[in-house]
Write a protein that holds these residues in place. Structure first.
Motif, PDB file in Angstrom:
ATOM      1  N   UNK A   4     -20.336  -0.873  12.558  1.00 58.25           N
ATOM      2  CA  UNK A   4     -19.831  -2.144  12.033  1.00 58.25           C
ATOM      3  C   UNK A   4     -19.862  -2.200  10.513  1.00 58.25           C
ATOM      4  N   UNK A   5     -20.076  -1.070   9.850  1.00 58.54           N
ATOM      5  CA  UNK A   5     -20.148  -1.038   8.394  1.00 58.54           C
ATOM      6  C   UNK A   5     -18.786  -1.391   7.803  1.00 58.54           C
ATOM      7  N   UNK A   6     -18.758  -2.428   6.962  1.00 61.37           N
ATOM      8  CA  UNK A   6     -17.486  -2.896   6.407  1.00 61.37           C
ATOM      9  C   UNK A   6     -17.019  -2.060   5.224  1.00 61.37           C
ATOM     10  N   UNK A   7     -17.801  -1.057   4.801  1.00 59.29           N
ATOM     11  CA  UNK A   7     -17.386  -0.240   3.670  1.00 59.29           C
ATOM     12  C   UNK A   7     -16.515   0.941   4.097  1.00 59.29           C
ATOM     13  N   UNK A   8     -16.237   1.062   5.380  1.00 55.99           N
ATOM     14  CA  UNK A   8     -15.340   2.114   5.840  1.00 55.99           C
ATOM     15  C   UNK A   8     -13.962   1.916   5.214  1.00 55.99           C
ATOM     16  N   UNK A   9     -13.340   3.017   4.833  1.00 61.65           N
ATOM     17  CA  UNK A   9     -12.032   2.956   4.185  1.00 61.65           C
ATOM     18  C   UNK A   9     -10.967   3.376   5.181  1.00 61.65           C
ATOM     19  N   UNK A  10      -9.941   2.566   5.314  1.00 60.55           N
ATOM     20  CA  UNK A  10      -8.798   2.931   6.150  1.00 60.55           C
ATOM     21  C   UNK A  10      -7.908   3.871   5.367  1.00 60.55           C
ATOM     22  N   UNK A  11      -7.261   4.776   6.059  1.00 57.85           N
ATOM     23  CA  UNK A  11      -6.277   5.629   5.413  1.00 57.85           C
ATOM     24  C   UNK A  11      -4.895   5.283   5.947  1.00 57.85           C
ATOM     25  N   UNK A  12      -3.903   5.417   5.093  1.00 57.40           N
ATOM     26  CA  UNK A  12      -2.535   5.062   5.431  1.00 57.40           C
ATOM     27  C   UNK A  12      -1.606   6.218   5.101  1.00 57.40           C
ATOM     28  N   UNK A  13      -0.761   6.626   6.035  1.00 50.91           N
ATOM     29  CA  UNK A  13       0.228   7.665   5.710  1.00 50.91           C
ATOM     30  C   UNK A  13       1.355   7.072   4.870  1.00 50.91           C
ATOM     31  N   UNK A  14       2.035   7.905   4.118  1.00 47.64           N
ATOM     32  CA  UNK A  14       3.156   7.447   3.311  1.00 47.64           C
ATOM     33  C   UNK A  14       4.291   7.009   4.230  1.00 47.64           C
ATOM     34  N   UNK A  15       4.856   5.815   4.035  1.00 50.17           N
ATOM     35  CA  UNK A  15       5.922   5.312   4.898  1.00 50.17           C
ATOM     36  C   UNK A  15       7.318   5.791   4.518  1.00 50.17           C
ATOM     37  N   UNK A  16       7.414   6.739   3.606  1.00 44.83           N
ATOM     38  CA  UNK A  16       8.717   7.207   3.150  1.00 44.83           C
ATOM     39  C   UNK A  16       9.454   7.989   4.230  1.00 44.83           C
ATOM     40  N   UNK A  17      10.770   7.797   4.366  1.00 50.54           N
ATOM     41  CA  UNK A  17      11.560   8.615   5.289  1.00 50.54           C
ATOM     42  C   UNK A  17      11.725  10.047   4.773  1.00 50.54           C
ATOM     43  N   UNK A  18      11.461  10.279   3.491  1.00 56.04           N
ATOM     44  CA  UNK A  18      11.472  11.633   2.947  1.00 56.04           C
ATOM     45  C   UNK A  18      10.205  12.339   3.397  1.00 56.04           C
ATOM     46  N   UNK A  19      10.200  13.653   3.351  1.00 57.52           N
ATOM     47  CA  UNK A  19       9.045  14.423   3.804  1.00 57.52           C
ATOM     48  C   UNK A  19       7.936  14.327   2.766  1.00 57.52           C
ATOM     49  N   UNK A  36       5.011   4.354  -7.679  1.00 56.08           N
ATOM     50  CA  UNK A  36       5.240   5.427  -8.645  1.00 56.08           C
ATOM     51  C   UNK A  36       6.128   6.536  -8.080  1.00 56.08           C
ATOM     52  N   UNK A  37       5.868   6.991  -6.879  1.00 57.23           N
ATOM     53  CA  UNK A  37       6.599   8.121  -6.317  1.00 57.23           C
ATOM     54  C   UNK A  37       7.890   7.722  -5.606  1.00 57.23           C
ATOM     55  N   UNK A  38       7.966   6.513  -5.115  1.00 57.74           N
ATOM     56  CA  UNK A  38       9.119   6.087  -4.319  1.00 57.74           C
ATOM     57  C   UNK A  38       9.750   4.816  -4.878  1.00 57.74           C
ATOM     58  N   UNK A  39       9.708   4.670  -6.176  1.00 58.91           N
ATOM     59  CA  UNK A  39      10.218   3.465  -6.816  1.00 58.91           C
ATOM     60  C   UNK A  39      11.664   3.195  -6.411  1.00 58.91           C
ATOM     61  N   UNK A  40      11.900   2.043  -5.826  1.00 56.59           N
ATOM     62  CA  UNK A  40      13.236   1.643  -5.397  1.00 56.59           C
ATOM     63  C   UNK A  40      13.629   2.184  -4.041  1.00 56.59           C
ATOM     64  N   UNK A  41      12.970   3.242  -3.588  1.00 52.79           N
ATOM     65  CA  UNK A  41      13.318   3.854  -2.311  1.00 52.79           C
ATOM     66  C   UNK A  41      13.078   2.902  -1.140  1.00 52.79           C
ATOM     67  N   UNK A  42      12.080   2.031  -1.280  1.00 54.30           N
ATOM     68  CA  UNK A  42      11.733   1.110  -0.201  1.00 54.30           C
ATOM     69  C   UNK A  42      12.835   0.091   0.073  1.00 54.30           C
ATOM     70  N   UNK A  43      13.882   0.073  -0.734  1.00 53.51           N
ATOM     71  CA  UNK A  43      15.010  -0.825  -0.480  1.00 53.51           C
ATOM     72  C   UNK A  43      16.035  -0.193   0.463  1.00 53.51           C
TER      73      UNK A  43
END
Length: 72
Positions: A4-19, A36-43
């Motif tokens: 139940x330790x709340x200091x655990x960090x979740x990890x998230x994969x990059x949501x980009x359709x590019x590899x 920084x890496x996908x600026x504007x791509x999320x549109x």
């Protein structure tokens, strides 16, 4: 650490359709990476390339097809 330790960090994969192999250590790192890496791509229409994003697009595509079918 305990289960139940709340200091655990979740990890998230990059949501980009590019590899993109980036996996963020947390939401702030993911936000910085996307800005920084996908600026504007999320549109793009195929963003995000995640199971939830793909499901959302297929649902809205189905709705659009049904509306087009009833117009004729």
């Amino acid at each position: 650490m305990t289960e139940n330790d709340s200091s655990d960090v979740r990890t998230y994969p990059c949501p980009s359709p590019d590899d993109c192999s980036f996996t963020a250590g947390g939401a702030a790192e993911l936000l910085e990476h996307v800005n920084s890496e996908h600026s504007g791509e999320y549109q793009r229409d195929d963003w995000p390339d995640t199971p939830a994003g793909r499901a959302s697009r297929s649902t809205s595509d189905d709705d659009g097809q049904q509306e087009a079918d009833t117009d004729g």
